[in-house]
Scaffold this motif. Structure first.
Motif, PDB file in Angstrom:
ATOM      1  N   UNK A   6       0.629  -0.624   0.345  1.00  0.00           N
ATOM      2  CA  UNK A   6      -0.109  -0.325  -0.298  1.00  0.00           C
ATOM      3  C   UNK A   6       1.064   1.247  -0.068  1.00  0.00           C
ATOM      4  N   UNK A   7       2.061   1.546   0.628  1.00  0.00           N
ATOM      5  CA  UNK A   7       2.843   2.530   0.333  1.00  0.00           C
ATOM      6  C   UNK A   7       4.518   1.296   0.241  1.00  0.00           C
ATOM      7  N   UNK A   8       4.606   2.286  -1.069  1.00  0.00           N
ATOM      8  CA  UNK A   8       6.043   1.206  -1.428  1.00  0.00           C
ATOM      9  C   UNK A   8       7.568   1.994  -1.332  1.00  0.00           C
ATOM     10  N   UNK A   9       7.459   2.910  -0.355  1.00  0.00           N
ATOM     11  CA  UNK A   9       8.490   3.652   0.366  1.00  0.00           C
ATOM     12  C   UNK A   9       9.011   3.053   1.253  1.00  0.00           C
ATOM     13  N   UNK A  38      21.661  -1.734   3.795  1.00  0.00           N
ATOM     14  CA  UNK A  38      20.985  -2.717   5.400  1.00  0.00           C
ATOM     15  C   UNK A  38      22.204  -3.879   5.757  1.00  0.00           C
ATOM     16  N   UNK A  39      22.348  -4.748   4.511  1.00  0.00           N
ATOM     17  CA  UNK A  39      23.299  -6.105   4.481  1.00  0.00           C
ATOM     18  C   UNK A  39      24.675  -5.229   5.510  1.00  0.00           C
ATOM     19  N   UNK A  50      13.103   6.968  -2.366  1.00  0.00           N
ATOM     20  CA  UNK A  50      13.540   5.965  -1.312  1.00  0.00           C
ATOM     21  C   UNK A  50      14.616   5.548  -2.549  1.00  0.00           C
ATOM     22  N   UNK A  51      15.793   5.069  -2.162  1.00  0.00           N
ATOM     23  CA  UNK A  51      16.885   4.392  -3.048  1.00  0.00           C
ATOM     24  C   UNK A  51      15.934   3.432  -3.931  1.00  0.00           C
ATOM     25  N   UNK A 107      16.949  -0.485  10.539  1.00  0.00           N
ATOM     26  CA  UNK A 107      16.330   0.765  10.602  1.00  0.00           C
ATOM     27  C   UNK A 107      14.882   0.652   8.901  1.00  0.00           C
ATOM     28  N   UNK A 108      13.565   0.868   9.305  1.00  0.00           N
ATOM     29  CA  UNK A 108      12.871   1.278   9.037  1.00  0.00           C
ATOM     30  C   UNK A 108      12.523   2.088   8.206  1.00  0.00           C
ATOM     31  N   UNK A 109      12.253   1.869   6.529  1.00  0.00           N
ATOM     32  CA  UNK A 109      11.803   3.445   5.897  1.00  0.00           C
ATOM     33  C   UNK A 109      10.621   3.872   6.414  1.00  0.00           C
TER      34      UNK A 109
END
Length: 621
Positions: free
Chosen positions: A484-487, A525-526, A515-516, A507-509
């Motif tokens: 519902x919200x790709x970002x 994140x890795x 967005x990258x 950490x949550x975008x």
């Protein structure tokens, strides 16, 4: 001495003392060497060849003092048909067929031609490792290996026999067509034992396969420098003067081989001026023992300056090949090192603290200048008083903190240390931490039911819902987004560190305008989780402390930003296996209840669910 060869090393349960004329040697002369009497050997060979009678009581091998006798010594590459001590002593008592078989071996002919060359040069005594050591005696073998460097150093001449060089000139150009298995050079240059045999003697004479002289060490020093990486002044003057640092000496052996793994260490003892008992069967532990002996005898910190190629582990190297890039490394004087770090120098006697690092049962106790890496509380850069080239800054290594001890780790390639260095006394672990393969079985079906999709995995290690982690691949990250919200995206890492499994939510975008790309986001994140593995592992380990049950369930809940949803992760790990079941679910919490974002754990003793961890989670959560 090129190789001991596994088939030639046979230890007796009771140590056998060497004998002279049938009498056991005493402690007074125990540290002498067994030598071939050149004249006696050649006379015996002549009589056998002519079919004449040989005096069976006449010895061709006698003990002598290497500090007194003038002898020559052979350096060569072992072949399959060598002649050992027993065969040399018993030769004249054998049946004719067996005796002739031995005499026609390449190994025997090599001894014969060495004796002929020694006689031509005016020497009466010769030492050859194949037949001058009784390898049936573990005591004698250990004594010989510990004395080997001195024996080569005290020899009048060392004959270096290059069995695979047919030409009448020394090979000065790399030839990978002729020598494809040895980096383009004759095999003698690829062996571990011949390294000390090149350096220790003052006079090394090279011979080709036909025993033609093809040069000596001093005149060939420029070519030998190119072949071996050993500085020219070491080749001409040895190690008696300005001794290189430990790391540089190790680098000379980086590309060399030995038949026995243990000989990778044993062949370096003389070059590094240490002694230790032989324990064939210990494998790579021999090289760790060698490094500990060096540390006991020296305060040379370049021993820690090897190139790390493992995630986390012992501060000691696994093999001489780890020092491959240390060929020009040198130590820095204390004053020069302190001057470089003058802004970070605390008050007090720095030199005394830098001058020693004792070995304890906890680890190597040492004072180091540590600088933390950003975004982590467990990774540090340490500076050492050595450098790769003259004028370079001090060498740095990376250390990982685990349970108040420090381990060696690979350098985070994206991070630079920040802040001021701190001069600390730390313990460096020289034992490798526990590493075991671990399997995660992950059920994220409820995420899909709530509108979340897995968009990327790094690395792509999952097979269905199963993930296998090893010590070389200790981490995998999955990234999810809200349809519902790709970002709106979050990441979950599955890893193991120091033998402990762990799971962490990145950490949550939220409402990011631009967005990258998924690949970049996943890679970031890795890397974040990779550098913080010890912290994540300690968080779960702390929750599990005090476990007494058959297994444990760990639960963690966290809010997804700008939503009324809570992400819950449940994990069960059986104490008797390396299987971890994980269940991810999302549910609405319109009241915005408090969640800690930390792990809690409780014991379970339901053995019937051993092979169905996810079913167990469903039952209890």
């Amino acid at each position: 001495m090129s190789d001991l060869g596994p088939s030639l090393i046979q230890f007796e349960e009771v140590w056998t003392l060497p004998k002279v004329n049938g009498h056991i040697k005493t402690d007074v002369d125990f540290f002498s060497m067994r030598l071939i009497k050149v004249e006696a050997f050649l006379e015996r060979e002549y009589l056998i060849k002519e079919g004449k009678s040989v005096d069976r009581r006449k010895n061709v091998l006698e003990f002598g003092d290497d500090e007194v006798k003038e002898y020559v010594i052979l350096s060569h590459r072992w072949v399959e048909q060598e002649v050992d001590y027993r065969e040399m002593v018993k030769l004249v008592k054998m049946a004719v067929e067996e005796r002739d078989e031995i005499r026609h071996r390449d190994g025997y002919q090599k001894i014969l031609q060495s004796c002929e060359q020694a006689q031509k040069d005016g020497y009466k005594w010769l030492w050859v490792d194949t037949c001058c050591i009784n390898k049936g005696s573990s005591a004698e073998l250990s004594e010989a290996i510990n004395s080997m460097y001195r024996w080569y150093e005290n020899a009048q001449v060392c004959y270096a026999y290059l069995h695979d060089v047919p030409d009448p000139q020394f090979p000065t150009a790399n030839d990978k067509e002729r020598y494809p298995d040895f980096r383009g050079w004759p095999e003698w240059f690829s062996r571990g034992w011949t390294l000390q045999e090149l350096i220790a003697p003052c006079n090394v004479q090279f011979f080709n396969k036909d025993w033609q002289s093809i040069g000596d060490k001093r005149t060939l020093a420029p070519s030998l420098r190119k072949i071996t990486g050993i500085p020219q002044h070491i080749l001409t003057d040895g190690l008696r003067g300005d001794r290189p640092c430990v790391a540089q000496i190790m680098s000379w052996a980086a590309h060399r081989k030995t038949t026995r793994v243990e000989d990778r260490a044993y062949s370096l003892m003389g070059l590094l001026d240490v002694n230790m008992p032989m324990l064939y069967g210990e494998g790579k532990k021999a090289f760790r023992r060698l490094q500990l002996e060096i540390i006991r005898a020296s305060n040379d910190q370049s021993i820690f300056a090897w190139g790390c190629n493992k995630r986390t582990g012992s501060v000691l190297a696994d093999d001489p090949s780890d020092f491959w890039n240390c060929g020009e490394m040198e130590l820095m004087g204390h004053n020069e090192f302190i001057e470089f770090l003058k802004d970070d120098i605390p008050e007090g006697d720095i030199e005394d603290r830098l001058g020693s690092f004792p070995i304890t049962n906890r680890g190597i106790q040492i004072w180091l200048f540590l600088c933390p890496f950003p975004r982590t509380r467990t990774l540090f850069e340490a500076r050492l008083p050595c450098r790769f080239l003259p004028g370079d800054p001090p060498v740095t290594i990376s250390l990982a903190l685990w349970e108040s001890n420090y381990y060696r780790c690979s350098t985070p390639f994206r991070l630079l240390p920040t802040g001021e260095s701190q001069f600390r006394q730390v313990y460096l672990r020289y034992q490798n931490p526990l590493h075991r393969n671990l399997t995660f079985e992950v059920d994220d079906s409820t995420l899909t039911e709530n509108g979340f999709t897995c968009c990327n995995t790094c690395p792509k290690k999952f097979t269905g819902n199963t993930l296998m982690l090893t010590s070389t691949d200790p981490l995998c990250v999955k990234v999810y987004f809200d349809s519902q919200a790709v970002h709106r995206r979050f990441s979950v890492g599955f890893g193991q560190c120091f033998g402990k499994d762990w799971i962490h939510v990145g950490s949550v975008g939220s409402n990011i305008i631009h967005p990258p790309p998924w690949e970049d986001y996943t890679s970031d994140k890795y890397f974040e989780m990779l550098v913080n593995m010890p912290e994540h592992a300690q968080a779960m380990s702390k929750a599990r402390s005090g476990s007494e049950g058959y297994g444990q369930i760990c639960v963690m809940q966290t809010h997804l930003p700008r939503t009324t949803k809570i992400l819950q992760i449940s994990s069960v790990m059986w104490n008797s296996s390396r299987m971890c079941g994980v269940k991810l679910r999302v549910f609405d919490d319109p009241d915005f209840g408090d969640v800690s974002g930390e792990w809690t754990a409780f014991d379970v003793d339901v053995g019937g669910f051993l092979h169905d961890s996810l079913a167990l989670i469903s039952l209890f959560i």
